[in-house]
Design a protein around this motif. Sequence first.
Motif, PDB file in Angstrom:
ATOM      1  N   SER B 556       0.827  -1.197   0.000  1.00 33.01           N
ATOM      2  CA  SER B 556       0.000   0.000   0.000  1.00 33.01           C
ATOM      3  C   SER B 556       0.866   1.255   0.000  1.00 33.01           C
ATOM      4  O   SER B 556       1.610   1.508   0.946  1.00 33.01           O
ATOM      5  N   ALA B 557       0.755   2.019  -1.075  1.00 32.64           N
ATOM      6  CA  ALA B 557       1.536   3.256  -1.194  1.00 32.64           C
ATOM      7  C   ALA B 557       1.154   4.210  -0.065  1.00 32.64           C
ATOM      8  O   ALA B 557       2.007   4.838   0.551  1.00 32.64           O
ATOM      9  N   PHE B 558      -0.140   4.280   0.218  1.00 28.80           N
ATOM     10  CA  PHE B 558      -0.637   5.164   1.268  1.00 28.80           C
ATOM     11  C   PHE B 558       0.003   4.816   2.601  1.00 28.80           C
ATOM     12  O   PHE B 558       0.566   5.654   3.293  1.00 28.80           O
ATOM     13  N   TYR B 559      -0.063   3.520   2.943  1.00 30.32           N
ATOM     14  CA  TYR B 559       0.455   3.066   4.228  1.00 30.32           C
ATOM     15  C   TYR B 559       1.957   3.338   4.331  1.00 30.32           C
ATOM     16  O   TYR B 559       2.451   3.803   5.354  1.00 30.32           O
ATOM     17  N   ARG B 560       2.650   3.087   3.228  1.00 25.78           N
ATOM     18  CA  ARG B 560       4.094   3.278   3.212  1.00 25.78           C
ATOM     19  C   ARG B 560       4.438   4.757   3.453  1.00 25.78           C
ATOM     20  O   ARG B 560       5.254   5.082   4.295  1.00 25.78           O
ATOM     21  N   GLU B 561       3.770   5.625   2.724  1.00 24.58           N
ATOM     22  CA  GLU B 561       4.021   7.060   2.864  1.00 24.58           C
ATOM     23  C   GLU B 561       3.821   7.509   4.311  1.00 24.58           C
ATOM     24  O   GLU B 561       4.643   8.227   4.872  1.00 24.58           O
ATOM     25  N   VAL B 562       2.701   7.081   4.883  1.00 22.49           N
ATOM     26  CA  VAL B 562       2.399   7.467   6.256  1.00 22.49           C
ATOM     27  C   VAL B 562       3.476   6.951   7.204  1.00 22.49           C
ATOM     28  O   VAL B 562       3.965   7.671   8.077  1.00 22.49           O
ATOM     29  N   ALA B 563       3.864   5.719   7.004  1.00 18.98           N
ATOM     30  CA  ALA B 563       4.855   5.099   7.889  1.00 18.98           C
ATOM     31  C   ALA B 563       6.180   5.840   7.801  1.00 18.98           C
ATOM     32  O   ALA B 563       6.817   6.125   8.824  1.00 18.98           O
ATOM     33  N   VAL B 564       6.597   6.178   6.598  1.00 16.92           N
ATOM     34  CA  VAL B 564       7.874   6.876   6.435  1.00 16.92           C
ATOM     35  C   VAL B 564       7.791   8.269   7.075  1.00 16.92           C
ATOM     36  O   VAL B 564       8.724   8.698   7.779  1.00 16.92           O
ATOM     37  N   ALA B 565       6.666   8.931   6.854  1.00 18.56           N
ATOM     38  CA  ALA B 565       6.521  10.269   7.414  1.00 18.56           C
ATOM     39  C   ALA B 565       6.609  10.233   8.928  1.00 18.56           C
ATOM     40  O   ALA B 565       7.180  11.112   9.558  1.00 18.56           O
ATOM     41  N   GLN B 566       6.013   9.180   9.523  1.00 14.32           N
ATOM     42  CA  GLN B 566       5.971   9.144  10.988  1.00 14.32           C
ATOM     43  C   GLN B 566       7.221   8.546  11.613  1.00 14.32           C
ATOM     44  O   GLN B 566       7.660   8.988  12.668  1.00 14.32           O
ATOM     45  N   LEU B 567       7.764   7.518  10.978  1.00 14.40           N
ATOM     46  CA  LEU B 567       8.809   6.763  11.653  1.00 14.40           C
ATOM     47  C   LEU B 567      10.167   6.913  10.971  1.00 14.40           C
ATOM     48  O   LEU B 567      11.162   6.368  11.430  1.00 14.40           O
ATOM     49  N   GLY B 568      10.251   7.619   9.869  1.00 11.05           N
ATOM     50  CA  GLY B 568      11.526   7.786   9.177  1.00 11.05           C
ATOM     51  C   GLY B 568      11.769   6.656   8.184  1.00 11.05           C
ATOM     52  O   GLY B 568      11.063   5.639   8.185  1.00 11.05           O
ATOM     53  N   LYS B 569      12.785   6.854   7.370  1.00 15.81           N
ATOM     54  CA  LYS B 569      13.066   5.880   6.285  1.00 15.81           C
ATOM     55  C   LYS B 569      13.476   4.518   6.826  1.00 15.81           C
ATOM     56  O   LYS B 569      13.312   3.500   6.178  1.00 15.81           O
ATOM     57  N   GLU B 570      14.001   4.521   8.086  1.00 10.94           N
ATOM     58  CA  GLU B 570      14.478   3.258   8.656  1.00 10.94           C
ATOM     59  C   GLU B 570      13.400   2.183   8.679  1.00 10.94           C
ATOM     60  O   GLU B 570      13.684   1.007   8.609  1.00 10.94           O
ATOM     61  N   VAL B 571      12.128   2.644   8.743  1.00  7.51           N
ATOM     62  CA  VAL B 571      11.047   1.694   8.872  1.00  7.51           C
ATOM     63  C   VAL B 571      11.051   0.699   7.714  1.00  7.51           C
ATOM     64  O   VAL B 571      10.709  -0.467   7.870  1.00  7.51           O
ATOM     65  N   LEU B 572      11.473   1.141   6.533  1.00 13.07           N
ATOM     66  CA  LEU B 572      11.476   0.258   5.371  1.00 13.07           C
ATOM     67  C   LEU B 572      12.561  -0.807   5.498  1.00 13.07           C
ATOM     68  O   LEU B 572      12.339  -1.970   5.198  1.00 13.07           O
ATOM     69  N   THR B 573      13.712  -0.377   6.019  1.00  7.87           N
ATOM     70  CA  THR B 573      14.804  -1.346   6.146  1.00  7.87           C
ATOM     71  C   THR B 573      14.591  -2.286   7.323  1.00  7.87           C
ATOM     72  O   THR B 573      14.901  -3.462   7.257  1.00  7.87           O
ATOM     73  N   ASP B 574      14.000  -1.718   8.437  1.00  7.16           N
ATOM     74  CA  ASP B 574      13.713  -2.559   9.619  1.00  7.16           C
ATOM     75  C   ASP B 574      12.846  -3.735   9.221  1.00  7.16           C
ATOM     76  O   ASP B 574      13.027  -4.858   9.680  1.00  7.16           O
TER      77      ASP B 574
END
Lengths: 601, 575
Positions: B556-574
């Motif tokens: 989900s692009a929406f979910y990803r965007e929100v997650a990055v905005a809130q938690l930083g780019k690290e969330v994708l690598t974590d």
Amino acid sequence: MPNVAMKRPPRGQHYTEEQLKVQHLKPTLRQLSGYLLQKRWPLAAVFGFTVVTTVVSIIGTRLNGLIIDRYIRTDRLKLLAMVCLLMVGMYVVASGFNWLQSHFMVNIAQETSTRIRQDVFTRMQRLPLSYFDQHPSGDLMSRLTNDVDNINTALMETFIQLFTGVISVVGMLIAMLVLSPALTLVVLLASTGTYFLSRQIAKFTQTAFRQQQAELGQLNSEIEETLSGKKTIQLFEQADQVLTDFRATNQRYVHHAYQAQVFSGALGPLNNMLNNLAYALITVLGALAILHGYQGITVGIMFAFLIYMRDFTGPIRNMLDLINTLQVSIVSAERVFAVINAPAEQDAPHVVMPTLTGTIALQHVTFGYQPEHPILHDISLTAKPGEMVAIVGPTGAGKTTTINLLTKLYPLTAGTILIDGHPIDQLDRYALRRQIAIVQQEPFLFSGTIQANIRLGRLDASEADIVAAAKAANAHDFIMQLPAGYQTQLSDRQQSLSQGQRQLISIARAFLAQTPILILDEATSAIDTKTEMVIQQAMDQLMQQKTSFVIAHRLSTIQKADQIIVIDQGRIVERGTHAHLLAQKGLYWRLYRSQFQGKDV
Amino acid sequence: MFQIIWQHTRRWQRVCLFAAPLVMLMEVFCDLQQPTLMSKIVDTGLAGSGHPQFILQTGGVMLLIALVGACSGSGCNALASYASLKMGQRLRNHLLSLALATRNGHDLSTPTLITRITNDVIQMQNLVMTLTRSLVRAPFLLLGGIVMAFLISPRIAWILAIVVPVLLLFMGLVIRHSVPLFTKMQQAIDRINRVMRETLLGIKTVKSFTLENQQQQLFDQINQQVQTSSVAAQASVIILAPVVTLALNLSIVAALWFGGGLHASHLITTGQIMAFVNYMIQITTAMINTVNTVSSLSRAQTATARIQAVLDLPQDAEPTATVALPTDTTLRFEHVNFAYPGGENVLTDIDFELPAGAKLGIIGTTGSGKTTLVDLLTRLYDPTSGRITIGGVPINQLSLAQLRQQVAVALQNSVLFSGTIASNLRYGKETATDAELVVAAQAAAAADFIAARPGGYQAQVTQRGNNFSGGQKQRLNIARALVAQAAILVLDDTTSAVDLATDAHIQQALRQVRQGKTTIMIAQRIAALQDSDLILVLDHGHIVARGQHATLLQESAFYREVAVAQLGKEVLTDA
């Protein structure tokens, strides 16, 4: 002759002791009469008219008696016709004066209260922000509305009625004494009887009324609370319990209200009875006196007294009510004048200010809402043109206070703030504020169209400017989706826009203002996630090439800041860039993990 | 109007409703006797060499009648007060219970309902008083006065036949003419109040954008309108008093003039002329009071209509339990659609299954239908189509009590009630022990600030919990839902007003408490949702993405965007 007053029936208002307490009677009256003296000629005219109408009414009644004695009982019809014609002329003139009196009074009262309202409003806008911190808005609002209304009523009704009342009471008393001291005594007895009866019953019912008001307050707040929490009550299946409690309160209210109403409602019939008793006494005593030729009393005199009596007790009873109303009005005037007389915001003389480049320096700034209790200590920082300064810190650290000082919303206790090298206390505050745009955490929108609300950023902006600003603020799209677009009316209290949308409009406002300096207060609560990102983007756009101060609550903001100032308990405890501060592993590091990453520490 | 009054009175009150006007008639009758008796004293008592005996006797009768009148007046007041207050009491109880029983959305907002049950009911109470008292007294004094005047002497009473109708017509016309002017004045006053309120509330905005001059101009303009319209409104009624006074005075002159002529022909006595003038004064006063009373009735008319609207609120039939409460708490939404009456779909084809004990996360923009979804589960609304089951049992086969025992909700707009902290927490379960309250408060991160209050759990909560901050209210709200110990726990965006650190703490604690409970959590913060067994992404009433945190980050692009905005780019690598 009877004078019919078309006034409202006594309102049966019961005032609390608080409402009747005047603290500064003399200065209040002086200020109030200052307003009235501006209307001294019309007022003098009103008094003149009043004297004429009252005197006509007294003479008319006396003439009635004379007609009975001299012309009717003796059947002198020619003379009767002449006197009647005279009376017709008198009454027509008196009624004309009566109308003029009201007409002048309406104008005096309305013009005066318009002036008072204007004075309060003008002063209110100039009061320093600290005044609004100390006075709840509800209280100020009631001064602006209810209290000004009360003054108006006092001017309009009370004042004139008291004056008329005094003139007619004194005039009639003299007329009656001349006619018959003995019958005058009967009338006076009835009047004083009425007075003491009212006082006695009022004393008796006051307690009951106070209880009734207290119970009514309780009842209303239960209703309000129940309906506001309806969904919760339904979900927790508490309706039966709530209704049982409510029935008990309702029963208590009705019980007290009944006691209060039975006694106070008896006042009318009892006064009526006293009137009837006086009527009977005058008739009987008058008739007996006529029979015995006592004091030269005639049927005509008795007749005049029967009418005088009704006209005499009426004003006396009224005046008692009026004194209460007048007292309330004076308290109101006092409250209104307290606002008008409050010291206005201090300001430097107007200096021509060049367009700023936006260098801001805080030098050893100390501040307290009360100077003896500083809440900001020795704050020093410098922002170069175009820089972005992020302010972070725990709740209550003094972040908002710091940015409020930049626009001279509060005076500094010590230290200076320099903008392009000018100390701000030497700048005219309007000139200063026009150079700084603010986006508040909870933006305030005025009722009116969306367009008008954006225009507040710069009043001479064109429609194209407004659309451009809205586009830059990412607000254009949602505005166009509203049925009336930019012309959508925002209503007073019922806000139809979401918090995020309101913030976008306030960003558009800031865009339109085109100031070199910007202050942003990011929203703390998690608003709609998607909108939040849109806002973020708009804010980034807005900050370009401006010196900006941001109270940061979001990760992306602090990551981009040129410098981060960490405030704790009113002091700067750390400063530097994001990477630099993280490496220190101090307060910023802890804040970063908990506030911005949401990790439990 | 009469129907509402009748329905909200019982036996004795209804008796009072009729008795009060009758007793009032007695007072009116007494008042009307005085001038006639006076004229008898003048004509008979003073005739010839005089009859003191007759004068005293008649005077005694006058005193007696005055006493009887006062008793009747007070009696009428007591009866009318009883009827009106009791009617008000019943009406309030009835309205409040109706307002609490309606489920479905109706167009009466909460503030409107409050005004109706408070002010409008008082208006109705006053209406009953007016109907049984003032509306009897004034017109009957008027009518009675006319009758008495004719009885005294029809030869001069014809003056009344001219003056009374003309004056009534005149007053009616003036009042009719003035009503729109007063409405206009009120509108101007409303406008100026709005400008003042807004300037006051937005003072910081006004000062920051230097809007003082523009607000002042706006204010001055409306202030002028207030002045003009107030003067116009009041000028339209000040004609009343002089004209009525003049009419009365001229009629008295006419009575004396014609009376004098008749007296010369021995067709009328002095006493009769005097009585007639007295009746004239009574009639004029009664006329003014009648007009005032009648015009006050029109105000009550609006109140009546507003109350009727509440009485007409649609009532839903309460479902009775047909099946036993299922022990299994597996939750299923089967192709659920929902629209408010006459509106577009708010939820479209919502279809998911949540196994017992699992956690469902819901995220989406404002207006995407998150809260409505919960409202369907608790049956505050019923789906337009599709069905919802708990443990395989459709929820509309359960009674509301059963259902709400099973589901505990912490609402987005948390409401506290006046009382104590403990009484608020026990809303969920009346029998909860003190220890249970503490456990719930700890899980909601509320225990510390409760302990810090004087009195602790017995600390007072003022109306609507105004003595607590937004974040504290939300935490007490969560604790209240936890105290209920229901098998299904719903948390609807309950931590929006607490800071991230506290939120993190609450999420941590909740993990313990919700063990074994089926949980639905609506939130804006990814951190609160990421441990969900299933996350739904809602957009405009549709489920646009579903899955666990890791899946949604990818899909989900929406979910990803929100997650990055809130938690930083690290969330994708974590992940």
